[in-house]
Design an enzyme around this catalytic site. Structure first.
Site, short mmCIF file in Angstrom:
data_model
loop_
_atom_site.label_atom_id
_atom_site.label_comp_id
_atom_site.label_asym_id
_atom_site.label_seq_id
_atom_site.Cartn_x
_atom_site.Cartn_y
_atom_site.Cartn_z
N LYS A 174 33.84 13.09 73.18
CA LYS A 174 32.57 12.45 73.55
C LYS A 174 31.38 13.33 73.20
O LYS A 174 30.28 12.83 72.97
CB LYS A 174 32.56 12.14 75.04
CG LYS A 174 33.35 10.89 75.36
CD LYS A 174 32.98 10.34 76.72
CE LYS A 174 33.72 9.05 76.97
NZ LYS A 174 34.29 8.99 78.30
N ARG A 175 31.61 14.61 73.20
CA ARG A 175 30.56 15.57 72.85
C ARG A 175 29.95 15.25 71.48
O ARG A 175 28.80 15.54 71.20
CB ARG A 175 31.23 16.95 72.82
CG ARG A 175 30.37 18.13 72.93
CD ARG A 175 31.26 19.35 73.28
NE ARG A 175 32.59 19.30 72.70
CZ ARG A 175 32.89 19.70 71.47
NH1 ARG A 175 31.96 20.18 70.70
NH2 ARG A 175 34.13 19.63 71.03
#
Ligand code: GLU
Length: 464
Positions: free
Chosen positions: A240-241
């Site tokens: 998700k980063r």
């Protein structure tokens, strides 16, 4: 046995459809579709705690958007529990599995001993005489070979050899009679006639255990192809980063499905230096031998470039439907009938110069908007008294022009020349009048899309 290729996509419905999963689906789809084979969908919903109907819906919707059609009905792994149990019992009967009465406490106690650190639990029931069986709950364990090796002849990774003493007697059926995931996968793949298992390489070790089940049942082992995971632009495992990891986010950002298919196919697979290709070419070219062994990196610039090339060659009606899908996914207001009409007239002029769908809407602003045109501050600067006078002359000159590009160019050219101005200087006020903006498609494109009446009315609105 027919030699028809059968592939499958077998996602667990525990979250959104990850783009890594979407690529796995695409590879399976391409492999089957390019060979007259079948592409099946199985939802691996055995984990009742984590599986949700919303996640299944997201998977179906994602595949639909990406255009990956599957054959037959969706298979629910959970619904096959009785069949999975039947196979476990069959292995029991043939002596390829055994009942294990060891309790959780006994296994935990074994593991707690320092000398057993890293060792597998050796079930005392593996070779026990059935007459010694207690009347107690049991699991069914695979009687895995102790000697030798299990070789995964992987179409991507090559031969991967695992020593059998590294693999314990895995549980196939739990004491409550429910099958384990590892057993279910094998039974389902066998029963569905799957010939090629193409999936993420996080499942490579599972393949060794699964091969042992195939062997125990005397079933043909499918061809395995374990594909490296997708990494983020920084080379680290995609998370998700890195921003968008769910497929639906890509639709909401306005990437067209055809471009996504092309880009995802290139992510980890290659055909010479080809970057841009059609579905037909991809189906023809796709092969397991073209899949690389190292993780591919997500590259948004490349994705955008490929998407732009696809938008340029997409039929207008199809583009319109993609735009509608994008607006819905992005939770933006839908287009009304007049706007759809206007877009269809505009697309041929602008689709060659954008990368993603929102840019099409941005460039179509002039045709989607209505009189009186709201003139943005930056554009208003081009509307001084002199240029308003020029607009008035232009309105007059254009009244007599035939509405063809040549005549429009000639008429605007003449007015500009009469004032000793370059075309650029006349275009500014025209952009302001026609679109209310400083940055627009070419003024001639806009005039052709808007037509005589609307063009003249807009120019006249701003004329001196
Ligand atoms: N359900 C597994 C997953 O979503 C895939 C298993 C398989 O392809 O064999 O990772």
């Amino acid at each position: 046995m027919s030699d028809q290729i059968v592939t499958r996509f077998a996602p667990s419905p525990t979250g959104y459809l990850h783009i890594g999963g979407a690529r796995t689906a695409l590879f399976n789809w391409l492999y089957a579709r390019g060979r007259g084979g079948k592409f099946l969908l199985r939802i691996e919903d055995t984990d009742r705690e984590r599986s949700t109907p919303e996640a299944t819906a997201a998977i179906l919707q994602g595949l639909d958007w990406l255009g990956l059609d599957f054959d037959g009905d969706v298979v629910s792994q959970f619904e096959g529990a009785a069949r999975h149990a039947e196979v476990a019992h069959q292995m029991l009967e043939t002596g390829r599995a055994y009942k294990c009465f060891s309790t959780q406490e006994e296994i935990a106690a074994f593991r707690e001993q320092p000398e057993n650190k890293g060792k597998m639990f050796p079930s005392p029931w593996r070779d026990a005489d059935p007459s010694s069986y207690p009347d107690a709950p049991y699991v069914i364990r695979l009687k895995a070979p102790r000697e030798g090796e299990t070789v995964i002849a992987d179409a991507v990774q090559g031969d991967v050899t695992i020593r059998n003493d590294q693999l314990d007697d895995m549980i196939c059926l739990r004491s409550d009679g429910t099958p384990t995931y590892m057993l279910a996968v094998v039974v389902d793949d066998h029963d569905m006639g799957v010939t090629h298992v193409i999936r993420g390489d996080d499942h490579l070790v599972n393949a060794a255990r699964q091969i042992q089940v195939y062997d125990a049942m005397g079933w043909d082992v499918p061809t395995f192809a374990h594909i490296p995971l997708i990494h983020g632009p920084d080379g680290k495992k995609l998370s998700k980063r890195h921003g968008a990891v769910g497929l639906e986010q890509y639709q909401a950002m306005g990437y067209p499905a055809s471009g996504m298919r092309n880009y995802l196919a290139r992510l980890g697979w290659s055909h010479g230096d080809d970057e841009f290709f059609t579905d037909e070419q991809a189906k023809e070219w796709f092969d397991l031998s073209g899949i690389g062994k190292s993780p591919a990196r997500l590259d948004f610039k490349k994705l955008e470039n490929i998407c732009g090339q696809h938008i340029a060659i997409t039929e207008d009606a199809q583009l319109l439907s993609e735009i509608e899908g994008y607006l819905a996914a992005a939770e933006k207001p839908a287009l009304d009938a007049a706007q759809k009409d206007a877009l269809l007239r505009t697309l041929p002029f602008i689709k060659g110069s954008v990368k993603i769908l929102p840019q099409l809407l941005e460039k179509s602003h002039f045709s989607l908007t209505h009189r009186p045109i709201e003139v943005e501050e930056k554009a208003a600067k081009a509307l001084d008294d002199v240029s308003r006078g020029i607009l008035s002359e232009l309105t007059f000159a254009l009244q007599r022009a035939n509405w063809s590009r040549e005549e429009l160019e000639a008429a605007v050219g003449q007015v500009a020349e009469a004032h000793g101005l370059g075309l650029g200087k006349v275009a500014g006020p025209m952009r302001a009048a026609l679109a209310g903006r400083a940055a627009t498609p070419s003024v001639f494109d806009m005039m052709l899309v808007l037509g005589r009446e609307e063009t003249l009315a807009r120019l006249d609105d701003q004329a001196a």
